[in-house]
Design a protein around this motif. Structure first.
Motif, PDB file in Angstrom:
ATOM      1  N   CYS A   1      30.354  40.472  35.827  1.00 33.48           N
ATOM      2  CA  CYS A   1      29.490  40.017  34.741  1.00 33.48           C
ATOM      3  C   CYS A   1      30.294  39.474  33.571  1.00 33.48           C
ATOM      4  O   CYS A   1      29.819  38.637  32.815  1.00 33.48           O
ATOM      5  N   CYS A   2      31.506  39.970  33.387  1.00 31.87           N
ATOM      6  CA  CYS A   2      32.323  39.506  32.270  1.00 31.87           C
ATOM      7  C   CYS A   2      33.793  39.746  32.617  1.00 31.87           C
ATOM      8  O   CYS A   2      34.105  40.396  33.611  1.00 31.87           O
TER       9      CYS A   2
ATOM     10  N   CYS B   1      34.942  43.508  32.840  1.00 31.56           N
ATOM     11  CA  CYS B   1      34.594  44.185  34.092  1.00 31.56           C
ATOM     12  C   CYS B   1      35.426  43.651  35.256  1.00 31.56           C
ATOM     13  O   CYS B   1      35.816  44.417  36.140  1.00 31.56           O
TER      14      CYS B   1
END
Ligand SMILES: [Zn+2]
Length: 118
Positions: A80-81, A84
Motif C-alpha cells: 500500500c505504501c 509497508c
C-alpha cells in the motif's frame, strides 16, 4: 514468469489487519466483467503512479481502502505504501522501484485477487 507467492501470502495472513481484506460481491463482479488481464493492467498503472516514484508526498495515505479490487489487494499484501513495502518485502524506501520490483508486486497482487476469486 510465474512466481511462487504462497509463502508471502501465508505470512500476510498472520497479520489480522492484512487478513481482514477480501473481495465483496461487487469487487468480484467487477473482476469477472473486466477480466484478469485488464485488472492486471490497472495494477501496473497504480503501482507505477502511486508506489514506484522515489519520493511520494503522501506516502502511507496514497492507497484508498476501497474503490478498486487492487486497492484492497494492496492493503492485504502490504503493497500500500513504501513503508509497508520496506517492512514486509525488504524493498528499501527512497529509490524508484525497478521494473522487476514492480512486476513482483503486480504478480503478488494478482495472486491475491486470484485466490479471493475462488
Ligand atoms: Zn502501507
Amino acid at each position: 514468469m510465474n512466481m511462487d507467492y504462497s509463502d508471502i501470502l501465508q505470512r500476510l495472513k498472520t497479520s489480522p489487519f492484512r487478513a481482514k481484506f477480501s473481495l465483496d460481491s461487487k469487487d468480484k463482479e467487477y473482476v469477472s466483467k473486466k477480466g484478469m488481464d485488464v485488472i492486471q493492467s490497472h495494477a501496473r498503472d497504480f503501482i507505477k503512479l502511486r508506489l514506484a516514484p522515489a519520493k511520494i508526498e503522501n506516502d502511507g495515505k496514497q492507497t484508498p481502502m476501497r474503490g478498486h479490487p487492487i486497492f484492497k489487494a494492496q492493503h492485504a499484501c502490504a503493497c500500500c505504501c513504501r513503508g509497508c513495502l520496506e517492512k514486509w518485502h525488504k524493498i528499501p524506501m527512497g529509490s524508484e522501484l525497478t521494473s522487476q520490483e514492480q512486476e513482483y508486486i503486480v504478480g503478488l497482487l494478482m495472486a491475491w485477487v486470484d485466490e479471493k476469486m475462488k
